[in-house]
Motif scaffolding. Structure first.
Motif, PDB file in Angstrom:
ATOM      1  N   ALA A 136       0.859  -1.188   0.000  1.00  0.00           N
ATOM      2  CA  ALA A 136       0.000   0.000   0.000  1.00  0.00           C
ATOM      3  C   ALA A 136       0.891   1.231   0.000  1.00  0.00           C
ATOM      4  CB  ALA A 136      -0.898   0.001   1.228  1.00  0.00           C
ATOM      5  N   VAL A 142       4.200   9.262  -5.858  1.00  0.00           N
ATOM      6  CA  VAL A 142       4.317   8.865  -7.271  1.00  0.00           C
ATOM      7  C   VAL A 142       5.527   7.952  -7.473  1.00  0.00           C
ATOM      8  CG1 VAL A 142       4.599   9.728  -9.633  1.00  0.00           C
ATOM      9  CG2 VAL A 142       3.167  10.966  -8.009  1.00  0.00           C
ATOM     10  N   ALA A 143       6.617   8.240  -6.765  1.00  0.00           N
ATOM     11  CA  ALA A 143       7.827   7.413  -6.929  1.00  0.00           C
ATOM     12  C   ALA A 143       7.537   5.959  -6.553  1.00  0.00           C
ATOM     13  CB  ALA A 143       8.960   7.977  -6.070  1.00  0.00           C
ATOM     14  N   LYS A 150       6.839  -1.002 -11.816  1.00  0.00           N
ATOM     15  CA  LYS A 150       8.046  -1.538 -12.453  1.00  0.00           C
ATOM     16  C   LYS A 150       8.461  -2.878 -11.833  1.00  0.00           C
ATOM     17  CE  LYS A 150      11.235   1.211 -14.062  1.00  0.00           C
ATOM     18  NZ  LYS A 150      12.228   2.285 -14.278  1.00  0.00           N
TER      19      LYS A 150
HETATM   20  C1  LIG Z   1       9.589   5.266  -2.887  1.00  0.00           C
HETATM   21  C2  LIG Z   1      10.992   4.755  -3.183  1.00  0.00           C
HETATM   22  C3  LIG Z   1      11.184   3.373  -2.578  1.00  0.00           C
HETATM   23  C4  LIG Z   1      11.143   4.642  -4.716  1.00  0.00           C
HETATM   24  O1  LIG Z   1      12.413   4.129  -5.020  1.00  0.00           O
HETATM   25  P1  LIG Z   1      13.407   4.943  -5.987  1.00  0.00           P
HETATM   26  O2  LIG Z   1      14.639   4.152  -6.124  1.00  0.00           O
HETATM   27  O3  LIG Z   1      13.529   6.327  -5.437  1.00  0.00           O
HETATM   28  O4  LIG Z   1      12.597   4.979  -7.326  1.00  0.00           O
HETATM   29  P2  LIG Z   1      13.177   4.509  -8.733  1.00  0.00           P
HETATM   30  O5  LIG Z   1      14.451   5.245  -8.974  1.00  0.00           O
HETATM   31  O6  LIG Z   1      13.198   3.012  -8.769  1.00  0.00           O
HETATM   32  O7  LIG Z   1      12.097   5.097  -9.710  1.00  0.00           O
HETATM   33  C5  LIG Z   1      10.907   4.446 -10.039  1.00  0.00           C
HETATM   34  C6  LIG Z   1      10.133   5.397 -10.914  1.00  0.00           C
HETATM   35  O8  LIG Z   1       9.680   6.509 -10.128  1.00  0.00           O
HETATM   36  C7  LIG Z   1      10.148   7.716 -10.710  1.00  0.00           C
HETATM   37  N1  LIG Z   1      10.444   8.626  -9.625  1.00  0.00           N
HETATM   38  C8  LIG Z   1      11.481   8.540  -8.757  1.00  0.00           C
HETATM   39  N2  LIG Z   1      11.403   9.551  -7.850  1.00  0.00           N
HETATM   40  C9  LIG Z   1      10.314  10.273  -8.191  1.00  0.00           C
HETATM   41  C10 LIG Z   1       9.691  11.420  -7.644  1.00  0.00           C
HETATM   42  N3  LIG Z   1      10.209  12.019  -6.540  1.00  0.00           N
HETATM   43  N4  LIG Z   1       8.573  11.908  -8.230  1.00  0.00           N
HETATM   44  C11 LIG Z   1       8.048  11.282  -9.310  1.00  0.00           C
HETATM   45  N5  LIG Z   1       8.574  10.168  -9.882  1.00  0.00           N
HETATM   46  C12 LIG Z   1       9.699   9.678  -9.316  1.00  0.00           C
HETATM   47  C13 LIG Z   1      11.355   7.344 -11.517  1.00  0.00           C
HETATM   48  O9  LIG Z   1      11.589   8.284 -12.546  1.00  0.00           O
HETATM   49  C14 LIG Z   1      10.939   5.987 -12.046  1.00  0.00           C
HETATM   50  O10 LIG Z   1      10.040   6.134 -13.116  1.00  0.00           O
HETATM   51  P3  LIG Z   1      10.477   5.919 -14.638  1.00  0.00           P
HETATM   52  O11 LIG Z   1      10.930   4.501 -14.757  1.00  0.00           O
HETATM   53  O12 LIG Z   1       9.226   6.226 -15.384  1.00  0.00           O
HETATM   54  O13 LIG Z   1      11.600   6.877 -14.855  1.00  0.00           O
HETATM   55  C15 LIG Z   1      12.092   5.698  -2.600  1.00  0.00           C
HETATM   56  O14 LIG Z   1      12.013   6.944  -3.247  1.00  0.00           O
HETATM   57  C16 LIG Z   1      11.969   5.900  -1.091  1.00  0.00           C
HETATM   58  O15 LIG Z   1      12.559   5.144  -0.324  1.00  0.00           O
HETATM   59  N6  LIG Z   1      11.211   6.940  -0.662  1.00  0.00           N
HETATM   60  C17 LIG Z   1      10.995   7.201   0.773  1.00  0.00           C
HETATM   61  C18 LIG Z   1      10.273   6.065   1.488  1.00  0.00           C
HETATM   62  C19 LIG Z   1       8.969   5.692   0.827  1.00  0.00           C
HETATM   63  O16 LIG Z   1       8.219   6.523   0.348  1.00  0.00           O
HETATM   64  N7  LIG Z   1       8.720   4.375   0.831  1.00  0.00           N
HETATM   65  C20 LIG Z   1       7.483   3.817   0.317  1.00  0.00           C
HETATM   66  C21 LIG Z   1       6.412   3.985   1.352  1.00  0.00           C
HETATM   67  S1  LIG Z   1       4.846   3.368   0.800  1.00  0.00           S
END
Ligand SMILES: CC(C)(COP(=O)(O)OP(=O)(O)OC[C@H]1O[C@@H](n2cnc3c(N)ncnc32)[C@H](O)[C@@H]1OP(=O)(O)O)[C@@H](O)C(=O)NCCC(=O)NCCS
Length: 185
Positions: A136, A142-143, A150
């Motif tokens: 969830a 969005v990330a 993916k």
């Molecule tokens: C959420 C999280 C795990 C994503 O992992 P990440 O390594 O940063 O993301 P990735 O590099 O694998 O990117 C995945 C996709 O998201 C996109 N993306 C990455 N950061 C982004 C942002 N801040 N805003 C929008 N899109 C984003 C990337 O461009 C990629 O998309 P694409 O393939 O279309 O280019 C990481 O950012 C994180 O640990 N965040 C804080 C903790 C968190 O939110 N955990 C999840 C709780 S539910």
């Protein structure tokens, strides 16, 4: 006899791997309990910073109903973050896993997150009989939404008022990946 190894995924010059927590990783968990925002949107206020050492001493964060693995991105670097899983049951005897992930800020946006979650699915499907893994996330994350897609997850729907966070009840987005769903890549 060869030693069994867990899979890893290449990320250019880096290789993403999952490994059990070791004693030096306890500090990372302690920081996440008391540094506002370090865990991202899931920050819910200060937590007991002594809890990680107690949990590590109990079972190394590898229990029957939940666990954590560290995300490594290179031999000489500290952990980039961790993945975790918790058992849940909707009905009947057999359960599912709910997973989560946190990367340190310097490792976000570099392709580590989706690879780590894909590796965790491989690990759980390989070592447990679970049919379903769910995750969830927040409407504004969005990330994580992209990262889950993916990693082979499908959006199931919006859970209204799923969590109380930062002063308000907020909706959640529920994703799942089934054992038979196509793996990413
Ligand atoms: C959420 C999280 C795990 C994503 O992992 P990440 O390594 O940063 O993301 P990735 O590099 O694998 O990117 C995945 C996709 O998201 C996109 N993306 C990455 N950061 C982004 C942002 N801040 N805003 C929008 N899109 C984003 C990337 O461009 C990629 O998309 P694409 O393939 O279309 O280019 C990481 O950012 C994180 O640990 N965040 C804080 C903790 C968190 O939110 N955990 C999840 C709780 S539910």
């Amino acid at each position: 006899m060869t030693t069994p190894t867990e899979p890893s995924l290449d990320l250019g010059e880096l290789t993403v791997r999952l490994r059990p927590a070791a004693e030096p990783d306890v500090e990372l968990f302690q920081r996440m309990a008391v540094e506002p925002g370090l865990i991202g949107l899931d920050w819910g206020g200060f937590r007991d910073a002594g809890a990680p050492a107690r949990r590590f001493a109990t079972d190394g964060y590898l229990g029957p109903d939940d666990g954590r693995l560290m995300i490594d991105v290179g031999a000489d670097q500290g952990a980039a973050g961790f993945v975790g899983w918790t058992r849940g049951v909707y009905a009947g005897q057999a359960g599912y896993w709910e997973i989560g992930v946190v990367l340190l800020p310097e490792w976000r946006g570099r392709g580590v997150g989706w690879r780590a979650q894909a590796l965790l699915c491989d690990y759980l499907f390989r070592h447990t009989p679970a049919q379903r893994i769910q995750a969830a996330t927040h409407a504004e994350n969005v990330a994580e939404q992209k990262s889950l897609r993916k990693a082979g997850f499908t959006l199931e729907g919006v859970i209204r008022a799923a969590e109380f966070r930062d002063g308000q009840w907020r909706d959640g987005h529920l994703y799942s990946r089934l054992r038979d769903d196509p793996a990413p890549l």
